[in-house]
Design an enzyme around this catalytic site. Structure first.
Site, PDB file in Angstrom:
ATOM      1  N   TRP A  74       0.833  -1.208   0.000  1.00 44.81           N
ATOM      2  CA  TRP A  74       0.000   0.000   0.000  1.00 44.81           C
ATOM      3  C   TRP A  74       0.859   1.246   0.000  1.00 44.81           C
ATOM      4  O   TRP A  74       0.558   2.223  -0.686  1.00 44.81           O
ATOM      5  CB  TRP A  74      -0.976  -0.012   1.174  1.00 44.81           C
ATOM      6  CG  TRP A  74      -1.890  -1.193   1.124  1.00 44.81           C
ATOM      7  CD1 TRP A  74      -1.933  -2.233   2.000  1.00 44.81           C
ATOM      8  CD2 TRP A  74      -2.879  -1.482   0.116  1.00 44.81           C
ATOM      9  NE1 TRP A  74      -2.890  -3.150   1.604  1.00 44.81           N
ATOM     10  CE2 TRP A  74      -3.479  -2.712   0.470  1.00 44.81           C
ATOM     11  CE3 TRP A  74      -3.311  -0.825  -1.038  1.00 44.81           C
ATOM     12  CZ2 TRP A  74      -4.489  -3.299  -0.308  1.00 44.81           C
ATOM     13  CZ3 TRP A  74      -4.327  -1.396  -1.803  1.00 44.81           C
ATOM     14  CH2 TRP A  74      -4.894  -2.621  -1.438  1.00 44.81           C
ATOM     15  N   ASP A 101      -1.863   6.721   6.081  1.00 48.85           N
ATOM     16  CA  ASP A 101      -2.863   5.741   5.675  1.00 48.85           C
ATOM     17  C   ASP A 101      -3.116   4.839   6.883  1.00 48.85           C
ATOM     18  O   ASP A 101      -2.273   4.025   7.242  1.00 48.85           O
ATOM     19  CB  ASP A 101      -2.324   4.939   4.480  1.00 48.85           C
ATOM     20  CG  ASP A 101      -3.283   3.840   4.033  1.00 48.85           C
ATOM     21  OD1 ASP A 101      -4.348   3.673   4.662  1.00 48.85           O
ATOM     22  OD2 ASP A 101      -2.959   3.159   3.039  1.00 48.85           O
ATOM     23  N   LYS A 105     -11.886  -2.092   6.594  1.00 48.59           N
ATOM     24  CA  LYS A 105     -11.005  -2.916   7.412  1.00 48.59           C
ATOM     25  C   LYS A 105     -11.474  -2.894   8.861  1.00 48.59           C
ATOM     26  O   LYS A 105     -11.830  -3.907   9.403  1.00 48.59           O
ATOM     27  CB  LYS A 105      -9.553  -2.427   7.310  1.00 48.59           C
ATOM     28  CG  LYS A 105      -9.016  -2.355   5.888  1.00 48.59           C
ATOM     29  CD  LYS A 105      -8.506  -3.692   5.382  1.00 48.59           C
ATOM     30  CE  LYS A 105      -8.308  -3.741   3.878  1.00 48.59           C
ATOM     31  NZ  LYS A 105      -7.479  -2.692   3.316  1.00 48.59           N
TER      32      LYS A 105
HETATM   33  C1  LIG Z   1      -6.973  -2.153   2.014  1.00 43.30           C
HETATM   34  C2  LIG Z   1      -6.008  -1.062   2.115  1.00 43.30           C
HETATM   35  C3  LIG Z   1      -5.972  -0.017   1.181  1.00 43.30           C
HETATM   36  C4  LIG Z   1      -6.886   0.039  -0.024  1.00 43.30           C
HETATM   37  O1  LIG Z   1      -8.140   0.415   0.382  1.00 43.30           O
HETATM   38  P1  LIG Z   1      -9.308   0.682  -0.693  1.00 43.30           P
HETATM   39  O2  LIG Z   1     -10.354   1.300   0.180  1.00 43.30           O
HETATM   40  O3  LIG Z   1      -9.701  -0.654  -1.223  1.00 43.30           O
HETATM   41  O4  LIG Z   1      -8.804   1.584  -1.740  1.00 43.30           O
HETATM   42  C5  LIG Z   1      -5.050   0.999   1.367  1.00 43.30           C
HETATM   43  N1  LIG Z   1      -4.214   0.984   2.409  1.00 43.30           N
HETATM   44  C6  LIG Z   1      -4.207  -0.002   3.330  1.00 43.30           C
HETATM   45  C7  LIG Z   1      -3.258   0.052   4.476  1.00 43.30           C
HETATM   46  C8  LIG Z   1      -5.106  -1.056   3.214  1.00 43.30           C
HETATM   47  O5  LIG Z   1      -5.107  -2.041   4.130  1.00 43.30           O
END
Ligand SMILES: *Cc1c(COP(=O)(O)O)cnc(C)c1O
Length: 355
Positions: A100, A167, A191
């Site tokens: 990511w 993030d 998540k």
């Molecule tokens: C799953 C995830 C993403 C991607 O998320 P989307 O909402 O599907 O774009 C980005 N960063 C991390 C750390 C993730 O676990």
């Protein structure tokens, strides 16, 4: 009933799903489904307001920040963040701690100078790089607080003298932290917050308005702040269920209480991985994630059999990501300690039959 160890879309509390399912049939005594009412109705505006208020309360967010629920997933934020915060002639620092983070780096490069100041790629992202310093010329340092795929997590956030952009998709609301170090936090809902659709954005208002480029309306935080996340039709179901889940977190005693539960769950499973002669952890101990717990079998030939034992006990979603292999137990907020204990029992039984 299964024990859901999937990395995402992820487990949600049973009572949240029950209330959400009711709202799909009829919402707030309106004689209509949540899915067929206007997002500008007073009933839905109350949902959005409560969701924002709960985010602020649970994470101690001051009025210096705006809280937004946007579409597009965390992946859109990889570009939207730099588009709004990084000028063409400016530079940003990024750490590369996994898949990511790498995607965030790739998109940021479209908008300014990006320096990858630390990486753990040399050891298949099994640790969090530390010990770097930054000069104050960077607009921000971007980090990925929890690496969902590789199972590592910043236990402490870097102190580098520039604002952090983070993030937090896979560990937001799992532990307490000081929001004031951050200019921007973003997290896809699916998540640890709610169902897929909404992306939580917490942005420091004073960080905006500093870039010279033109920004398309939908990608400009300022527009979303002015229209209180209603610039266009927001992902109403995801916002609603996220709100219910935030209520659930509050009723559990807030993030402090949730953190304690998460620490207990992680300790239970990591202790078993360490003790059990069949398994090992691929990650450096001090950087191990409390959300996504990766582990491997010394004897790979037993993988299928172990997974099938897990399934028999009702534990699903344990296949490791292809870039790590082995197994990954995602133990997000709604996973109970009893669920983790079931997995530990399977591991202990497996050890007995194999040694
Ligand atoms: C799953 C995830 C993403 C991607 O998320 P989307 O909402 O599907 O774009 C980005 N960063 C991390 C750390 C993730 O676990």
């Amino acid at each position: 009933m299964k024990y859901n160890f999937y990395a995402g879309p992820a487990i949600l509390p049973r009572e949240v799903l029950e209330e959400a399912s009711q709202a799909v049939l009829e919402f707030s005594g309106m004689g209509l489904s949540l899915l067929e009412i206007s997002h500008r109705s007073k009933e839905f505006i109350a949902v959005m307001d409560e969701a924002v208020a709960l985010v602020k309360e649970l994470l101690h967010v001051s009025d210096d920040y705006a809280v937004l629920f946007l579409g597009g997933g965390a992946s859109t934020q990889f570009a939207m963040g730099p588009m709004n915060l990084l000028d063409n002639s400016a530079k940003a620092a990024y750490t590369d701690t996994g898949t990511w983070a790498s995607k965030a780096i790739k998109d940021a490069k479209l908008y300014g100078q990006v320096d990858v100041i630390a990486s753990s790629k040399d050891k298949n992202y099994s640790y969090i790089p530390k010990g770097y310093t930054l000069d104050s010329s960077y607009s921000y340092l971007h980090i990925t607080s929890n690496n969902t795929i590789f199972g590592t997590q910043y236990r402490q956030f870097p102190e580098v003298g520039v604002p952090l952009v983070c993030d937090m998709s896979s560990d937001i609301f799992s532990r307490t932290f000081d929001i004031n170090k951050f200019d921007l936090i973003y997290a896809g809902a699916q998540k640890n917050m709610g169902p897929a659709g909404a992306t939580l954005v917490i942005i420091k208002k004073s960080a905006l308005g500093k870039v010279t480029r033109e920004i398309p309306a939908m990608l400009d935080y300022t527009n979303h702040i002015e229209s209180e996340s209603m610039y266009n039709t927001p992902p109403v179901f995801s916002v609603y269920v996220s709100m219910l889940n935030l209520r659930w977190i509050k009723n559990m005693g807030g993030v402090v209480a949730i953190q304690k539960l998460n620490e207990d769950k992680a300790a239970l499973l990591y202790n078993e991985i360490t003790r059990n002669t069949l398994f090992y952890s691929p990650t450096q101990e001090e950087d191990r994630s409390f959300m996504n717990i990766c582990f491997l079998l010394h004897n790979k030939d037993l993988e299928k059999e172990f997974l099938s034992e897990c399934k028999k006990a009702g534990c699903v979603g344990l296949e490791g990501h292809r870039s790590v292999g082995g197994f990954r137990a995602s133990v997000y907020n709604a996973m109970s300690i009893a669920g983790v204990q079931v997995l530990v029992d399977v591991m202990q039984e497996f050890e007995k039959t194999k040694s």
